[in-house]
Design a protein around this motif. Structure first.
Motif, PDB file in Angstrom:
ATOM      1  N   SER A  58       0.873  -1.144  -0.075  1.00  0.00           N
ATOM      2  CA  SER A  58       0.011   0.024   0.027  1.00  0.00           C
ATOM      3  C   SER A  58       0.756   1.260  -0.088  1.00  0.00           C
ATOM      4  O   SER A  58       0.296   2.371   0.035  1.00  0.00           O
ATOM      5  N   GLY A  59       2.334   1.169   0.038  1.00  0.00           N
ATOM      6  CA  GLY A  59       3.112   2.120   0.068  1.00  0.00           C
ATOM      7  C   GLY A  59       3.807   2.603   1.210  1.00  0.00           C
ATOM      8  O   GLY A  59       4.749   3.550   1.227  1.00  0.00           O
ATOM      9  N   THR A  60       3.662   2.023   2.272  1.00  0.00           N
ATOM     10  CA  THR A  60       4.161   2.215   3.586  1.00  0.00           C
ATOM     11  C   THR A  60       5.319   1.133   3.661  1.00  0.00           C
ATOM     12  O   THR A  60       5.109   0.061   4.149  1.00  0.00           O
ATOM     13  N   PRO A  61       6.640   1.625   3.747  1.00  0.00           N
ATOM     14  CA  PRO A  61       7.820   0.507   4.055  1.00  0.00           C
ATOM     15  C   PRO A  61       7.326   0.047   5.439  1.00  0.00           C
ATOM     16  O   PRO A  61       7.286   0.953   6.428  1.00  0.00           O
ATOM     17  N   GLN A  62       7.652  -1.244   5.706  1.00  0.00           N
ATOM     18  CA  GLN A  62       7.586  -1.804   7.174  1.00  0.00           C
ATOM     19  C   GLN A  62       9.024  -2.205   7.666  1.00  0.00           C
ATOM     20  O   GLN A  62       9.493  -3.005   7.127  1.00  0.00           O
ATOM     21  N   GLU A  63       9.238  -1.715   8.656  1.00  0.00           N
ATOM     22  CA  GLU A  63      10.304  -1.877   9.469  1.00  0.00           C
ATOM     23  C   GLU A  63      10.468  -3.097  10.334  1.00  0.00           C
ATOM     24  O   GLU A  63       9.310  -3.035  11.013  1.00  0.00           O
ATOM     25  N   VAL A  64      11.202  -3.759  10.264  1.00  0.00           N
ATOM     26  CA  VAL A  64      11.262  -5.157  11.251  1.00  0.00           C
ATOM     27  C   VAL A  64      12.546  -5.140  12.319  1.00  0.00           C
ATOM     28  O   VAL A  64      13.448  -4.791  11.559  1.00  0.00           O
ATOM     29  N   THR A  65      12.405  -5.406  13.326  1.00  0.00           N
ATOM     30  CA  THR A  65      13.418  -5.288  14.489  1.00  0.00           C
ATOM     31  C   THR A  65      13.789  -6.699  14.787  1.00  0.00           C
ATOM     32  O   THR A  65      13.039  -7.559  14.819  1.00  0.00           O
ATOM     33  N   ARG A  66      15.002  -6.791  15.229  1.00  0.00           N
ATOM     34  CA  ARG A  66      15.451  -8.213  15.776  1.00  0.00           C
ATOM     35  C   ARG A  66      16.226  -7.815  17.073  1.00  0.00           C
ATOM     36  O   ARG A  66      17.142  -7.079  17.127  1.00  0.00           O
ATOM     37  N   ARG A  67      15.572  -8.495  17.979  1.00  0.00           N
ATOM     38  CA  ARG A  67      16.347  -8.082  19.617  1.00  0.00           C
ATOM     39  C   ARG A  67      16.467  -6.657  19.861  1.00  0.00           C
ATOM     40  O   ARG A  67      17.280  -6.080  20.294  1.00  0.00           O
ATOM     41  N   GLY A  68      15.254  -6.032  19.323  1.00  0.00           N
ATOM     42  CA  GLY A  68      15.292  -4.696  19.763  1.00  0.00           C
ATOM     43  C   GLY A  68      16.069  -3.681  18.737  1.00  0.00           C
ATOM     44  O   GLY A  68      16.203  -2.311  18.855  1.00  0.00           O
ATOM     45  N   LYS A  69      16.704  -4.216  17.603  1.00  0.00           N
ATOM     46  CA  LYS A  69      17.455  -3.411  16.738  1.00  0.00           C
ATOM     47  C   LYS A  69      17.003  -3.467  15.556  1.00  0.00           C
ATOM     48  O   LYS A  69      16.522  -4.230  14.985  1.00  0.00           O
ATOM     49  N   PRO A  70      17.006  -2.300  14.836  1.00  0.00           N
ATOM     50  CA  PRO A  70      16.505  -2.324  13.504  1.00  0.00           C
ATOM     51  C   PRO A  70      17.175  -3.468  12.614  1.00  0.00           C
ATOM     52  O   PRO A  70      18.431  -3.539  12.657  1.00  0.00           O
ATOM     53  N   ALA A  71      16.185  -4.331  11.778  1.00  0.00           N
ATOM     54  CA  ALA A  71      16.900  -5.317  11.073  1.00  0.00           C
ATOM     55  C   ALA A  71      16.884  -5.351   9.436  1.00  0.00           C
ATOM     56  O   ALA A  71      17.975  -5.500   8.697  1.00  0.00           O
ATOM     57  N   VAL A  72      15.433  -5.186   9.056  1.00  0.00           N
ATOM     58  CA  VAL A  72      15.194  -4.937   7.823  1.00  0.00           C
ATOM     59  C   VAL A  72      13.988  -4.185   7.473  1.00  0.00           C
ATOM     60  O   VAL A  72      13.350  -3.722   8.363  1.00  0.00           O
ATOM     61  N   VAL A  73      13.760  -3.773   6.232  1.00  0.00           N
ATOM     62  CA  VAL A  73      12.769  -3.211   5.694  1.00  0.00           C
ATOM     63  C   VAL A  73      11.887  -3.698   4.747  1.00  0.00           C
ATOM     64  O   VAL A  73      12.592  -4.298   3.781  1.00  0.00           O
ATOM     65  N   VAL A  74      10.601  -4.037   4.543  1.00  0.00           N
ATOM     66  CA  VAL A  74       9.994  -4.585   3.773  1.00  0.00           C
ATOM     67  C   VAL A  74       9.385  -3.706   2.817  1.00  0.00           C
ATOM     68  O   VAL A  74       8.642  -2.792   3.482  1.00  0.00           O
ATOM     69  N   LEU A  75       9.450  -3.760   1.447  1.00  0.00           N
ATOM     70  CA  LEU A  75       8.927  -2.575   0.748  1.00  0.00           C
ATOM     71  C   LEU A  75       8.480  -3.428  -0.629  1.00  0.00           C
ATOM     72  O   LEU A  75       9.095  -4.376  -0.845  1.00  0.00           O
ATOM     73  N   SER A  76       7.737  -2.508  -1.148  1.00  0.00           N
ATOM     74  CA  SER A  76       6.947  -3.146  -2.406  1.00  0.00           C
ATOM     75  C   SER A  76       8.048  -3.298  -3.600  1.00  0.00           C
ATOM     76  O   SER A  76       9.234  -2.548  -3.711  1.00  0.00           O
TER      77      SER A  76
END
Length: 80
Positions: A20-38
């Motif tokens: 829908s156009g909003t990149p999704q940030e994912v954290t691992r153990r409280g630290k930024p890990a990856v971003v999911v985007l289209s």
């Protein structure tokens, strides 16, 4: 922002939000890990990055041609 566990449990929601156009940030153990985007957004970012970057050869050729002064320190004596 999603924790890794929440993102795994609700992956469809993560993907839907990214589509829908909003990149999704994912954290691992409280630290930024990856971003999911289209895919569309990813390809746009890659095209923009390639358009702004000169060729490597041009980068090397842009180096100043003037002589670079060398340091005047002498090497230390070493005995073997």
């Amino acid at each position: 922002m999603w924790t890794l566990q929440d993102a795994k449990n609700r992956f469809s929601a993560v993907v839907d939000a990214a589509l829908s156009g909003t990149p999704q940030e994912v954290t691992r153990r409280g630290k930024p890990a990856v971003v999911v985007l289209s895919t569309q957004e990813y390809r746009r970012l890659i095209a923009d990055a390639r358009g702004q970057r000169p060729a490597f050869a041009n980068h090397l050729l842009s180096f100043p041609a003037a002589e670079i002064p060398r340091g005047k320190t002498k090497p230390r004596d070493v005995s073997f």
